[in-house]
Design an enzyme around this catalytic site. Structure first.
Site, PDB file in Angstrom:
ATOM      1  N   ARG A  73      86.095 131.445  10.580  1.00  0.00           N
ATOM      2  CA  ARG A  73      87.063 131.384  11.685  1.00  0.00           C
ATOM      3  C   ARG A  73      86.463 132.160  12.848  1.00  0.00           C
ATOM      4  NH1 ARG A  73      93.303 132.093  10.642  1.00  0.00           N
ATOM      5  NH2 ARG A  73      93.288 130.837  12.540  1.00  0.00           N
ATOM      6  N   ASN A 104      95.313 136.845  20.443  1.00  0.00           N
ATOM      7  CA  ASN A 104      96.259 136.873  19.326  1.00  0.00           C
ATOM      8  C   ASN A 104      96.820 135.465  19.144  1.00  0.00           C
ATOM      9  OD1 ASN A 104      97.681 138.434  17.278  1.00  0.00           O
ATOM     10  ND2 ASN A 104      99.524 138.054  18.471  1.00  0.00           N
ATOM     11  N   LYS A 105      97.633 135.314  18.137  1.00  0.00           N
ATOM     12  CA  LYS A 105      98.179 134.004  17.796  1.00  0.00           C
ATOM     13  C   LYS A 105      98.808 133.341  19.023  1.00  0.00           C
ATOM     14  CE  LYS A 105      97.774 132.630  14.575  1.00  0.00           C
ATOM     15  NZ  LYS A 105      96.652 131.743  14.142  1.00  0.00           N
ATOM     16  N   ARG A 139      94.934 134.957   5.564  1.00  0.00           N
ATOM     17  CA  ARG A 139      94.931 134.956   7.026  1.00  0.00           C
ATOM     18  C   ARG A 139      95.300 136.360   7.491  1.00  0.00           C
ATOM     19  NH1 ARG A 139      99.443 136.263   7.372  1.00  0.00           N
ATOM     20  NH2 ARG A 139      99.143 136.642   9.578  1.00  0.00           N
ATOM     21  N   GLY A 140      95.214 136.565   8.799  1.00  0.00           N
ATOM     22  CA  GLY A 140      95.372 137.897   9.347  1.00  0.00           C
ATOM     23  C   GLY A 140      94.006 138.533   9.462  1.00  0.00           C
ATOM     24  N   ALA A 141      93.662 139.038  10.653  1.00  0.00           N
ATOM     25  CA  ALA A 141      92.293 139.495  10.898  1.00  0.00           C
ATOM     26  C   ALA A 141      91.800 140.518   9.880  1.00  0.00           C
ATOM     27  CB  ALA A 141      92.180 140.048  12.322  1.00  0.00           C
ATOM     28  N   GLN A 146     104.013 131.133  10.417  1.00  0.00           N
ATOM     29  CA  GLN A 146     103.698 132.401   9.776  1.00  0.00           C
ATOM     30  C   GLN A 146     104.801 133.433   9.959  1.00  0.00           C
ATOM     31  OE1 GLN A 146     101.680 130.480  11.691  1.00  0.00           O
ATOM     32  NE2 GLN A 146      99.561 131.169  11.554  1.00  0.00           N
ATOM     33  N   ASP A 179      93.521 139.567  17.032  1.00  0.00           N
ATOM     34  CA  ASP A 179      92.368 139.059  16.301  1.00  0.00           C
ATOM     35  C   ASP A 179      91.055 139.482  16.943  1.00  0.00           C
ATOM     36  OD1 ASP A 179      93.087 136.778  14.053  1.00  0.00           O
ATOM     37  OD2 ASP A 179      94.664 137.110  15.524  1.00  0.00           O
TER      38      ASP A 179
END
Length: 355
Positions: A99, A257-258, A58-60, A206, A247
């Site tokens: 995603r 973003n998250k 995960r993480g762009a 996270q 992201d």
């Protein structure tokens, strides 16, 4: 292992049952942290998509790297299973769309696709270049972001900074070092971090599991707090600045973003402290005019209705579970990239400087 040395995504070859080595993508299994540092070897497109959806990777930027190597993975599987070109293209498209919000995945897949006809070695060379460039970009934005904060926030005082961050933006989320967490690392290296407030962060904690783990690995003082505590911590004057990743960033500075990020930005605006976004230029989507055009991933209702597989809500309850939210560019004090710092809220838009 020092978390700076982590590589969330690496191309390798594995041999099973004494047979010949086969190509695989080795991923740090981020669902196992902080209790265990394990790697998952992926050899199929289905396996990679599952790993992306389950947040094994995960993480762009890290997802982008995984997507680039995923094209090579698809080519290797095509060779084993006798796919025609139409099937290969369809499988690559599945990786690209695994995603929908993180634009780096699409950018990186699109970058390596033109080299498919040159063979798997050419695709791997391009994917390796993506990883090298991301690592260099992370170090550059770390320095730019630290310089900006020390000039704008700490210039009047020698007191180290108290920084709030959300989600995980470190080595685990990138090719190494990190984006927002890379700025924090740089400040810590200069002796200018008092403490970091790491939000827990949904959907899979996270911040609590991953950011706190990376901070602990390097001895950076920190607190873990519930997402709902962030605004109050800011308004009580316990934070000097907030810095997060992204992201996808629209041309007007709107930032996905998250989920939970926009509340932090609103609190920072009310408190009059900087809200920074740190992301590579590959996260700026020049085809997206504003945040209204950014697709927001809706994740499984079970992530809200259950905890560890146990139902915690009434049987008739439904869940709204967006993985991201969008922060208006007017609330983004500055965007830190590998090319420098854009003061977005003051009118320095990505479309003007990065187009």
């Amino acid at each position: 292992m020092n978390s700076q040395e982590l590589r969330a995504v690496t191309w390798t070859a594995t041999a099973a049952d004494g047979g010949a080595a086969s190509p695989s993508l080795s991923l740090i299994d981020q669902t196992a942290l902080p209790h265990a540092l394990e790697r998952l070897d992926v050899t199929t497109v289905d396996g990679l998509i599952d790993a992306i959806v389950r947040l094994v990777v995960r993480g762009a930027p890290a997802i982008g790297a995984a997507g680039a190597y995923g094209v090579a993975l698809a080519m290797a599987q095509a060779g084993r299973e006798g796919w025609d070109r139409a099937r290969l293209d369809a499988e690559v498209a599945r990786v690209r769309e695994a995603r929908p919000t993180a634009v780096n995945l699409m950018v990186c897949v699109d970058r390596v696709k033109p080299r498919i006809d040159e063979g798997i070695a050419a695709v791997l060379a391009e994917a390796d270049a993506i990883v090298r460039e991301d690592l260099a970009a992370n170090h550059a934005m770390g320095a730019y972001g630290a310089d900006w904060l020390l000039k704008r926030v700490a210039a009047a005082s020698d007191r180290p900074l108290r920084i709030l961050t959300h989600c995980n933006t470190g080595a685990l989320a990138t090719a190494g070092w990190g984006t927002a967490l890379g700025v924090i690392r740089e400040l810590h290296a200069r002796g200018r971090i008092e403490t970091v407030y790491a939000d827990e962060t949904r959907p899979l904690l996270q911040g609590a599991r991953l950011t706190a783990w990376e901070l602990a690995q390097e001895g950076i003082p920190h607190y873990v707090q519930a997402d709902g505590a962030a605004a109050g911590t800011i308004l009580r004057g316990e934070i000097d600045a907030a810095i997060v990743g992204a992201d996808r960033i629209a041309v007007n500075g709107d930032t996905a973003n998250k989920v939970g990020t926009v509340g932090i930005a609103l609190a920072c605006a009310h408190a009059g402290i900087p809200f920074l976004v740190a992301a590579p230029t590959t996260t700026v989507d020049l085809s997206t005019p504003s945040g209204d055009a950014i697709p927001i991933e809706l994740r499984s209702e079970a992530e809200v209705l259950e905890w560890s597989g146990i139902r915690t809500t009434p049987a008739t309850s439904r869940a709204h579970n967006p993985a991201f939210d969008v922060t208006p560019g007017s609330l983004v004090t500055a965007l830190v990239t590998e090319r420098g710092v854009l003061e977005v809220a003051a009118g320095e838009l990505p479309s003007a400087r990065l187009g």
